[in-house]
Design a protein around this motif. Structure first.
Motif, PDB file in Angstrom:
ATOM      1  N   GLU A 174      41.788   2.239   8.155  1.00 39.89           N
ATOM      2  CA  GLU A 174      40.337   2.432   8.121  1.00 39.89           C
ATOM      3  C   GLU A 174      39.921   3.576   7.207  1.00 39.89           C
ATOM      4  O   GLU A 174      38.910   3.481   6.495  1.00 39.89           O
ATOM      5  CB  GLU A 174      39.788   2.657   9.530  1.00 39.89           C
ATOM      6  CG  GLU A 174      38.267   2.726   9.565  1.00 39.89           C
ATOM      7  CD  GLU A 174      37.704   2.718  10.980  1.00 39.89           C
ATOM      8  OE1 GLU A 174      36.476   2.843  11.111  1.00 39.89           O
ATOM      9  OE2 GLU A 174      38.488   2.588  11.945  1.00 39.89           O
ATOM     10  N   GLU A 175      40.682   4.656   7.173  1.00 43.79           N
ATOM     11  CA  GLU A 175      40.304   5.767   6.305  1.00 43.79           C
ATOM     12  C   GLU A 175      40.361   5.358   4.837  1.00 43.79           C
ATOM     13  O   GLU A 175      39.441   5.654   4.055  1.00 43.79           O
ATOM     14  CB  GLU A 175      41.217   6.969   6.547  1.00 43.79           C
ATOM     15  CG  GLU A 175      40.850   8.178   5.710  1.00 43.79           C
ATOM     16  CD  GLU A 175      41.691   9.397   6.025  1.00 43.79           C
ATOM     17  OE1 GLU A 175      41.526  10.428   5.337  1.00 43.79           O
ATOM     18  OE2 GLU A 175      42.528   9.326   6.963  1.00 43.79           O
ATOM     19  N   GLU A 176      41.407   4.649   4.442  1.00 41.45           N
ATOM     20  CA  GLU A 176      41.526   4.203   3.057  1.00 41.45           C
ATOM     21  C   GLU A 176      40.497   3.133   2.727  1.00 41.45           C
ATOM     22  O   GLU A 176      39.912   3.132   1.639  1.00 41.45           O
ATOM     23  CB  GLU A 176      42.940   3.673   2.802  1.00 41.45           C
ATOM     24  CG  GLU A 176      43.181   3.217   1.379  1.00 41.45           C
ATOM     25  CD  GLU A 176      44.597   2.728   1.146  1.00 41.45           C
ATOM     26  OE1 GLU A 176      44.952   2.496  -0.036  1.00 41.45           O
ATOM     27  OE2 GLU A 176      45.349   2.555   2.129  1.00 41.45           O
ATOM     28  N   GLY A 194      37.614   2.600   4.316  1.00 44.20           N
ATOM     29  CA  GLY A 194      36.258   3.099   4.481  1.00 44.20           C
ATOM     30  C   GLY A 194      35.461   2.370   5.538  1.00 44.20           C
ATOM     31  O   GLY A 194      34.272   2.667   5.741  1.00 44.20           O
ATOM     32  N   GLU A 195      36.082   1.461   6.244  1.00 42.55           N
ATOM     33  CA  GLU A 195      35.441   0.678   7.297  1.00 42.55           C
ATOM     34  C   GLU A 195      36.531  -0.054   8.066  1.00 42.55           C
ATOM     35  O   GLU A 195      37.656  -0.185   7.582  1.00 42.55           O
ATOM     36  CB  GLU A 195      34.446  -0.329   6.702  1.00 42.55           C
ATOM     37  CG  GLU A 195      35.086  -1.327   5.749  1.00 42.55           C
ATOM     38  CD  GLU A 195      34.075  -2.264   5.116  1.00 42.55           C
ATOM     39  OE1 GLU A 195      33.196  -2.758   5.851  1.00 42.55           O
ATOM     40  OE2 GLU A 195      34.180  -2.512   3.901  1.00 42.55           O
TER      41      GLU A 195
END
Length: 209
Positions: free
Chosen positions: A103-105, A107-108
């Motif tokens: 999710e961090e990479e 962005g959702e």
């Protein structure tokens, strides 16, 4: 509905569910900003999950227009939108694990799940990218979990070049990221060999199909 599934010896160890990602994920950089991640044998208990999904998912047949004809889609389908409950708790665990890792990479979070049931070697999907919606203009990710008998997933650059082949089944994970849906395409070809049944579970962010 299907032929017999020959189980995997690697599926018999560990508690059922997703195994670790982390450093076990193997990333390959492709061209034009595309990449793929591989995590073999990610899902413990994949063969049992396969049997539950075969019986528990309301599989549907589809027909599509192609070259001025309406033809049967050569696989069975199911789709779960973000507000719909998934058909097995293990699929929720897999989505949660993917979100924790990506999710961090990305962005959702991953939000939807599409399922395809390839009953034998006659079932297939043609060359394509997931470019319905935001995938046509934005970098995104599509995570695919393969359970059941291994089938070859092929990838090739849209501008031409060598074809990559990955034999996926029994709980393997492949994630296509970056520009992969726009600049590369993938397929599951038909097989003339005796081939067991396979289910793929595709996790996507909102607005990507």
């Amino acid at each position: 509905m299907t032929g017999a599934l020959q189980g995997s010896l690697l599926d018999s160890w560990g508690e059922a569910g997703p195994r670790e990602l982390g450093h076990s994920v193997q990333r390959t950089q492709l061209t034009q900003g595309a990449w793929i991640d591989l995590r073999p044998n990610w899902i413990a208990g994949a063969d049992e999950l396969f049997e539950r999904l075969v019986d528990g998912v309301p599989w549907r047949e589809e027909r599509r227009r192609m070259y001025e004809r309406v033809v049967d889609v050569p696989r069975l389908l199911a789709f779960y939108d973000e507000k719909e409950p998934l058909p097995d708790p293990l699929l929720d665990k897999a989505k949660q694990a993917l979100n924790a890792h990506y999710e961090e990479e990305l962005g959702e979070p991953f939000r939807t799940a599409g399922l395809c049931f390839y009953r034998d070697g006659r079932d297939s999907v043609a060359w394509h990218g997931d470019t319905i919606g935001r995938g046509s203009t934005e970098d995104t990710m599509v995570a695919i979990v393969s359970i059941g008998a291994p089938r070859s997933l092929l990838l090739r650059p849209r501008t031409g070049g060598p074809t990559l082949r990955y034999d996926l089944g029994h709980g393997d994970l492949i994630v296509m990221g970056g520009s992969c849906q726009r600049t590369w395409e993938h397929c599951i070809p038909k097989s003339a060999k005796a081939t067991g049944p396979r289910i793929s579970i595709q996790y996507r962010p909102r607005g990507v199909r």
